[in-house]
Each structure stands twice: as structure tokens, then as C-alpha cells.
Design a protein around this motif. Structure first.
Motif, PDB file in Angstrom:
ATOM      1  N   VAL A   1      -4.770 -18.257  17.259  1.00 55.91           N
ATOM      2  CA  VAL A   1      -4.922 -18.847  18.592  1.00 55.91           C
ATOM      3  C   VAL A   1      -6.396 -18.914  18.974  1.00 55.91           C
ATOM      4  O   VAL A   1      -6.853 -19.899  19.560  1.00 55.91           O
ATOM      5  N   SER A   2      -7.163 -17.900  18.616  1.00 55.47           N
ATOM      6  CA  SER A   2      -8.606 -17.939  18.865  1.00 55.47           C
ATOM      7  C   SER A   2      -9.260 -19.047  18.053  1.00 55.47           C
ATOM      8  O   SER A   2     -10.170 -19.730  18.540  1.00 55.47           O
ATOM      9  N   GLN A   3      -8.815 -19.235  16.819  1.00 58.81           N
ATOM     10  CA  GLN A   3      -9.349 -20.323  16.002  1.00 58.81           C
ATOM     11  C   GLN A   3      -9.075 -21.665  16.656  1.00 58.81           C
ATOM     12  O   GLN A   3      -9.971 -22.522  16.746  1.00 58.81           O
ATOM     13  N   TYR A   4      -7.862 -21.846  17.140  1.00 57.36           N
ATOM     14  CA  TYR A   4      -7.502 -23.098  17.813  1.00 57.36           C
ATOM     15  C   TYR A   4      -8.347 -23.297  19.075  1.00 57.36           C
ATOM     16  O   TYR A   4      -8.898 -24.384  19.306  1.00 57.36           O
TER      17      TYR A   4
ATOM     18  N   VAL B   1     -12.686 -29.628  13.908  1.00 56.46           N
ATOM     19  CA  VAL B   1     -11.659 -29.845  12.881  1.00 56.46           C
ATOM     20  C   VAL B   1     -11.511 -28.602  12.012  1.00 56.46           C
ATOM     21  O   VAL B   1     -10.394 -28.177  11.709  1.00 56.46           O
ATOM     22  N   TYR B   2     -12.640 -27.997  11.626  1.00 58.78           N
ATOM     23  CA  TYR B   2     -12.599 -26.805  10.779  1.00 58.78           C
ATOM     24  C   TYR B   2     -11.754 -25.702  11.420  1.00 58.78           C
ATOM     25  O   TYR B   2     -10.838 -25.153  10.786  1.00 58.78           O
ATOM     26  N   TRP B   3     -12.063 -25.365  12.680  1.00 57.62           N
ATOM     27  CA  TRP B   3     -11.358 -24.252  13.325  1.00 57.62           C
ATOM     28  C   TRP B   3      -9.905 -24.606  13.619  1.00 57.62           C
ATOM     29  O   TRP B   3      -9.016 -23.756  13.488  1.00 57.62           O
ATOM     30  N   THR B   4      -9.650 -25.851  13.979  1.00 53.39           N
ATOM     31  CA  THR B   4      -8.269 -26.276  14.227  1.00 53.39           C
ATOM     32  C   THR B   4      -7.473 -26.215  12.927  1.00 53.39           C
ATOM     33  O   THR B   4      -6.318 -25.773  12.912  1.00 53.39           O
ATOM     34  N   LYS B   5      -8.102 -26.624  11.826  1.00 59.80           N
ATOM     35  CA  LYS B   5      -7.437 -26.571  10.519  1.00 59.80           C
ATOM     36  C   LYS B   5      -7.144 -25.125  10.115  1.00 59.80           C
ATOM     37  O   LYS B   5      -6.073 -24.834   9.569  1.00 59.80           O
ATOM     38  N   MET B   6      -8.084 -24.223  10.385  1.00 58.42           N
ATOM     39  CA  MET B   6      -7.859 -22.807  10.068  1.00 58.42           C
ATOM     40  C   MET B   6      -6.611 -22.294  10.795  1.00 58.42           C
ATOM     41  O   MET B   6      -5.800 -21.573  10.211  1.00 58.42           O
ATOM     42  N   ALA B   7      -6.471 -22.660  12.061  1.00 62.62           N
ATOM     43  CA  ALA B   7      -5.302 -22.231  12.833  1.00 62.62           C
ATOM     44  C   ALA B   7      -4.031 -22.895  12.327  1.00 62.62           C
ATOM     45  O   ALA B   7      -2.983 -22.254  12.216  1.00 62.62           O
ATOM     46  N   ALA B   8      -4.129 -24.171  11.998  1.00 61.88           N
ATOM     47  CA  ALA B   8      -2.959 -24.912  11.512  1.00 61.88           C
ATOM     48  C   ALA B   8      -2.450 -24.337  10.195  1.00 61.88           C
ATOM     49  O   ALA B   8      -1.231 -24.251   9.979  1.00 61.88           O
ATOM     50  N   GLU B   9      -3.372 -23.938   9.340  1.00 64.88           N
ATOM     51  CA  GLU B   9      -2.979 -23.378   8.044  1.00 64.88           C
ATOM     52  C   GLU B   9      -2.235 -22.055   8.195  1.00 64.88           C
ATOM     53  O   GLU B   9      -1.518 -21.646   7.277  1.00 64.88           O
ATOM     54  N   GLN B  10      -2.389 -21.414   9.347  1.00 64.12           N
ATOM     55  CA  GLN B  10      -1.642 -20.174   9.606  1.00 64.12           C
ATOM     56  C   GLN B  10      -0.300 -20.457  10.270  1.00 64.12           C
ATOM     57  O   GLN B  10       0.425 -19.546  10.622  1.00 64.12           O
TER      58      GLN B  10
END
Length: 170
Positions: free
Chosen positions: A126-129, A149-158
Motif C-alpha cells: 500500500v505504501s508502494q502504491y 509506474v515503478y512503485w505502482t508496479k511493485m505494489a501490483a506485483e504483490q
């Protein structure tokens, strides 16, 4: 759980931090005892004084939701900050949320980003998003589409669904 409460109570009498916290948690969740947020807060406070970061975070939650105490974001921030400064990931996220939304503190996107980044670096989805959203909107940081995009992708991958849906729109 009743047996656990018995042993936590004995250890709490000797002022053991984890026992103080765990006894509070039993009251918070109603495990082995009747659910009693007032009693939970009492035990969380005793553990908090002994620098138990999870108890400090739990007190922040109680104050932010009005469980066993009057709702008070100013107090919530105090406890979230204690725990966050000692590395508690959920407290870092919650402190970031308070700064982002001006709950118990003046709204401060820079402080929000600082705490979101601390938790995001430790893998909090959630913090990444939220950090990605800050980069996308330019709140507390310069707008940076690639970092968004990078941080949103990190959250999405979880598996964070809102991040997955956001990525489809970007």
C-alpha cells in the motif's frame, strides 16, 4: 486462549514487554477474555512505555479508530511516530497517511513521502502504491511518470488490486 491469558498475566506482573502487549492483544481481539478495548489500551500503554513498537503502533490504531479511547488523531500520530521511528512498517505507512491527509498533523506531502518511502522500501504494497501516486501527482516530490509506474508496479506485483487496475490505465 484462556491458558495463554493466564501465562501472559503472570509475565505481565513481572513487567515483561511482550507479555504486556500480548495481554492487550487478547483483550483487543477477545481471545481468552471478553473483548475490551479499554483494557487493551491499558496493557498497550504499559508495553509502549517499555518501547514495544507493536504496542505503540496498536495504540496509534486505537486512537485513530476510537477503540477504548476517544478518537484523537493527534495522539494517534504520537504513537505511530514512536513505532515508525523504530522501523515498524505499518506504523510508517499510517504515519505517512496521516501526513498526506492532515490527520492529527498539518498536511505535509514531503513527510508523507518520507514515511511511505520507508515502508515501501521494506515491501509494504500500500505504501508502494501511495508513493507511486505521489510521483504521478507531484505531491511531495517532483512529478516523475517512470517512478510512478515503478512503485505502482511493485505494489501490483504483490497482488494489490487497486495498483493492478491503475497500471492498466497508465
Amino acid at each position: 486462549y484462556a491458558l495463554a491469558v493466564k501465562w501472559f498475566s503472570k509475565a505481565a506482573e513481572m513487567n515483561y514487554s511482550d507479555a504486556l502487549y500480548n495481554l492487550g492483544l487478547c483483550y483487543y481481539n477477545g481471545q481468552g477474555v471478553d473483548q475490551d478495548y479499554y483494557e487493551a489500551v491499558k496493557w498497550f500503554k504499559r508495553a509502549s512505555v517499555k518501547n514495544n513498537t507493536t504496542a505503540q503502533y496498536s495504540l496509534g490504531v486505537c486512537y485513530s479508530k476510537g477503540l477504548g479511547v476517544n478518537m484523537n488523531y493527534f495522539e494517534a500520530v504520537i504513537y505511530f511516530k514512536m513505532a515508525a521511528e523504530n522501523g515498524h512498517i505499518a506504523a510508517q505507512y499510517n504515519l505517512g497517511w496521516c501526513y498526506y491527509n492532515g490527520l492529527g498533523v498539518s498536511q505535509d506531502f514531503y513527510e508523507a513521502v518520507k514515511w511511505y518511502k520507508n515502508a515501501a522500501d521494506k515491501g509494504d504494497a500500500v505504501s508502494q502504491y501511495n508513493l507511486g501516486k505521489c510521483y504521478f501527482l507531484g505531491n511531495g516530490v517532483d512529478k516523475d511518470y517512470s517512478k510512478a509506474v515503478y512503485w505502482t508496479k511493485m505494489a501490483a506485483e504483490q497482488g494489490l488490486e487497486v495498483a493492478q487496475k491503475t497500471l492498466q490505465k497508465l
